[in-house]
Enzyme design. Structure first.
Site, PDB file in Angstrom:
ATOM      1  N   SER A   1      12.182  67.982  18.238  1.00  0.00           N
ATOM      2  CA  SER A   1      13.407  67.437  17.628  1.00  0.00           C
ATOM      3  C   SER A   1      13.456  68.015  15.904  1.00  0.00           C
ATOM      4  O   SER A   1      13.225  69.098  15.933  1.00  0.00           O
ATOM      5  CB  SER A   1      13.518  66.085  17.714  1.00  0.00           C
ATOM      6  OG  SER A   1      14.959  65.586  17.257  1.00  0.00           O
TER       7      SER A   1
ATOM      8  N   ASP B   1      17.001  66.076  23.760  1.00  0.00           N
ATOM      9  CA  ASP B   1      16.049  65.872  22.719  1.00  0.00           C
ATOM     10  C   ASP B   1      14.719  65.673  23.265  1.00  0.00           C
ATOM     11  O   ASP B   1      14.491  64.752  24.255  1.00  0.00           O
ATOM     12  CB  ASP B   1      16.370  64.872  21.894  1.00  0.00           C
ATOM     13  CG  ASP B   1      15.450  64.494  20.722  1.00  0.00           C
ATOM     14  OD1 ASP B   1      14.355  64.323  20.783  1.00  0.00           O
ATOM     15  OD2 ASP B   1      16.064  64.747  19.494  1.00  0.00           O
TER      16      ASP B   1
END
Length: 741
Positions: free
Chosen positions: A65, A211
């Site tokens: 991320s 993610d």
């Protein structure tokens, strides 16, 4: 004798073995693992700065991320100092707003969509309703990533980067971990940080990615697989929301992701070796994953946390000369693409590939101009038919690289259904409310024709449908047949008193021909129409009748405003003219021309808007419903809405407002406090009563003055204003405007 020989051998061997062992302890391969955390991830930059101060070389970086962003850019040869400058200088609110500036939208879109941030639509495809895959597609984000790592954009294998790198994402189809070790670096970083519900999933290497924090927010095991001896892990922790923030879908979704993330982090932490590895945990306090404006605070927290671990980190420091050599080999401008050989456009399905031909022709076999490419990409993206448009390179022979423009058409199109609401009131008897639905079918044919239909239900119902048929892909010429109906409540005032309210029903059908050139749209055409006037309440001042008013009309529009409702920059000029003609069957004949112009200028948080309106009937008598109205909010404030009418009109105003707060995308642009000064002039307002052929004077020719103060907001659902007006005669009025009535 044998013992003596053995001792001598040991003494001889010891000097050569000991330095090798010492070297292996002083200079192990170090892997840096950076966790996700949204805006909290800026703390990683602070850690990188301390590693640089302490002369600790990094041999591999793995990120998830926001950690994949910081780690990817660092691995691409951008120093911590440069990264800090870029992260703290960028406007994150603008970056998370996919839309290019409204001033750069094509004229067609400016007239059909007035929302400056998120234009939420329900898609219609193959007879099914579909929703967007996320609040944001990440259009500007990915272009930003491409610029950050431009020095290594020709590198395909991540082991060949200045520092070996891996990005971790989650396969949305089966929940498995995806580790990117090759391909486009900006794509890998973007895939790793596709927060579900916020960013749309990223399709890369055949995977549909979200993610990476869902499966491995602190990917220590991935770093081990890269052959490192020591791991320095930076764990940002989970920013759990307090109970009072869990009353919304957004809050609950965010908390769910935080819980899942923390569970896999705890499993990863058990993989650290306490004798060799180092764990850094910045204290980020109340900085949340969305607080990108607090990046300097997060960086400072990373600095502090890393310095607290200085005694443990010191064992991995190298000499000044050794670190300088390592640093020189890894950080610098790199080798950005200088010349493009071939250009390819990938991903097109419905869109005509010829639309991208000018973009290709401008770059093939030419020096590469990154700024102009991104401007062209944003110009095409502004048509609102794409989820995302980005680019990457594949290396060919030196100086002849392949530029690939990656186009992702909206998967929930080509039909788009949207809804809106509107309410306006002056609390003196004038009010309009309605619920609006719109449908747009794009790419009806290969020239990019659009069919649109809009209907409003309320006390001012309306319907409009149009087929916009370009004659070429550039929309330099077009034909637009249309059909419309609207019913408006119009009040009649006498001596400042509302004496009647009529419903004006209009039907129109016609064909416009026009051109669009350098942001200016010009239309001319003929129409067939009739108007029905019927009394609703009050004294019968107007003749109730059905009037045929077939004629011709024309319109010129130039619009560079950055917002339709609360502009901070730009200019808009609109000139319209219509003329019912008896030669075409009209019962009445006159010409009505109207000019509306405004320009906005801002300094800091302050904005001044100057507006001018003028209209004329060129000496002819127009029906009351086509006379020019004045009165109401920002149109000589302090009076009732459309209190005065006349055959000729002039109006000018100055508005000032200050942005007192910014709204985060996609909610809107800002909250404003402001005021206005208005002055308007109208010729005498007359009507012909139905009892006789004479006329009744309803308002005299004179100048009228007004002023207002207001509080307003510019949001994705439209404007919202609450204002108080004061007329030049001392009368006051309160105004409310929500959405687009």
């Amino acid at each position: 004798m044998a013992s003596i020989v053995i001792v001598l051998l040991l003494l001889c061997c010891t000097p050569s073995v000991a330095p090798a062992a010492a070297a292996s302890q002083v200079q192990p391969r170090i892997g840096l693992v950076l966790s996700g955390g949204g805006a909290r991830g800026s703390a990683h930059i602070g850690v990188l700065k301390v590693l640089d101060e302490m002369r600790i070389p990094i041999h591999a970086v793995v990120g998830t991320s926001m950690g994949s962003l910081v780690g990817g850019v660092y691995s691409a040869g951008v120093s911590a100092e440069q990264l800090e400058k870029r992260v703290t200088a960028v406007d994150w609110n603008d970056l998370f707003n996919d839309e290019p500036p409204r001033a750069n939208w094509p004229p067609r879109r400016k007239q059909t969509s007035e929302r400056p941030t998120w234009d939420f639509t329900i898609g219609v495809r193959d007879g099914e309703f579909r929703l967007p895959k996320g609040v944001m597609s990440g259009q500007k984000v990915q272009l930003f990533f491409s610029d950050l790592v431009k020095g290594v954009e020709r590198i395909q294998m991540f082991d060949d980067l200045p520092i070996a790198y891996r990005a971790v994402a989650t396969n949305l189809e089966n929940g498995e971990m995806v580790v990117f070790d090759r391909g486009s670096l900006p794509v890998a970083m973007r895939a790793s940080m596709s927060v579900p519900g916020l960013f749309s999933p990223m399709e890369a290497d055949g995977y549909l990615c979200v993610d990476g924090g869902l499966v491995r927010n602190l990917p220590i095991d991935v770093a081990r697989q890269m052959g490192v001896d020591v791991i320095i892990a930076v764990n940002l922790g989970s920013s759990y929301l307090p109970r009072d923030k869990l009353g919304t879908v957004v809050g609950v979704t965010g908390q769910m992701i935080a819980i899942l993330t923390e569970q896999n982090v705890q499993a990863s932490l058990k993989q650290l070796d306490p004798d060799r590895d180092i764990l850094i945990v910045p204290d980020l306090g109340d900085i949340t994953a969305a607080d990108f404006a607090r990046a300097p605070e997060a960086i400072a927290a990373g600095l502090k946390a890393a310095r607290l671990m200085a005694p443990e980190l010191a064992r991995y420091s190298v000499s000044e000369a050794g670190y300088a050599s390592w640093r020189e080999a890894r950080f610098g401008p790199g080798h950005p693409v200088e010349r493009v050989g071939e250009v390819r456009v990938a991903g097109l399905d419905r869109v005509n590939p010829k639309l991208f031909e000018p973009m290709k022709e401008a770059r093939e076999d030419k020096p590469f101009d990154r700024t102009s490419l991104e401007e062209d990409i944003q110009k095409v993206y502004g048509r609102s038919e794409y989820e995302r448009i980005s680019y990457h390179f594949e290396p060919r022979r030196e100086g002849d690289d392949l530029l690939i423009v990656d186009v992702v058409e909206k998967a929930w199109g080509p039909g788009y259904l949207s809804f809106g609401l509107g309410l306006s009131s002056d609390f003196q008897g004038s009010y309009i409310f309605g619920i609006r639905g719109s449908y747009v079918q794009t790419w009806v044919n290969r020239l990019g024709a659009e069919w649109s239909a809009t209907a409003t239900l309320g006390n001012a119902p309306s319907f409009h449908t149009e087929l916009y048929q370009p004659l070429d892909l550039d929309r330099l010429g077009f034909v637009a047949p249309y059909l419309s109906y609207d019913m408006n409540p119009e009040s009649v005032f006498f001596d400042d008193q509302r004496v009647a309210r009529y419903y004006i029903n209009r039907w129109r059908s016609g064909v416009d021909m026009g051109t669009t050139l350098r942001g200016v749209e010009v239309r001319v055409g003929g129409y067939y129409g009739f108007t029905d006037v019927s009394l609703d309440t009050g004294s019968p001042q107007l003749p109730e009748s059905l009037v045929t008013d077939t004629g011709v009309r024309g319109r010129l529009v130039y619009d560079s405003l950055d917002s339709a409702w609360a502009p901070r920059s730009g200019t808009k000029i609109s000139l319209e003219a219509m003329s019912p003609l008896k030669a075409l069957g009209a019962d009445v004949e006159y010409t009505r021309a109207f000019l509306d112009a405004e320009t906005a200028y801002s300094f800091g948080s302050n904005t001044v808007v100057a507006k001018l309106m003028a209209g004329s009937s060129f000496g002819k008598t127009m029906p009351y419903y086509d006379q020019f109205p004045l009165g109401g909010f920002l149109r000589v404030s302090g009076y009732s809405t459309d209190q005065f009418r006349g055959g000729d009109m002039a109006f000018g105003s100055l508005r000032y407002y200050r942005r007192i707060a910014e709204l985060p995308p996609p909610i809107g642009r800002g909250l404003y406090l402001g005021g206005s000064l208005d002055v308007g002039w109208l010729s005498e307002g007359e009507v012909s009563p139905r009892e006789s052929g004479g006329s009744v004077l309803l308002s005299e020719e004179e100048m009228r003055y007004g002023a207002s103060v207001f509080f307003g907001s510019d949001t994705w659902i439209g404007p919202a204003f609450l204002g108080f007006g004061l007329s030049g005669e001392g009368d006051g009025a309160i105004y409310l405007l929500l959405g687009r009535p």
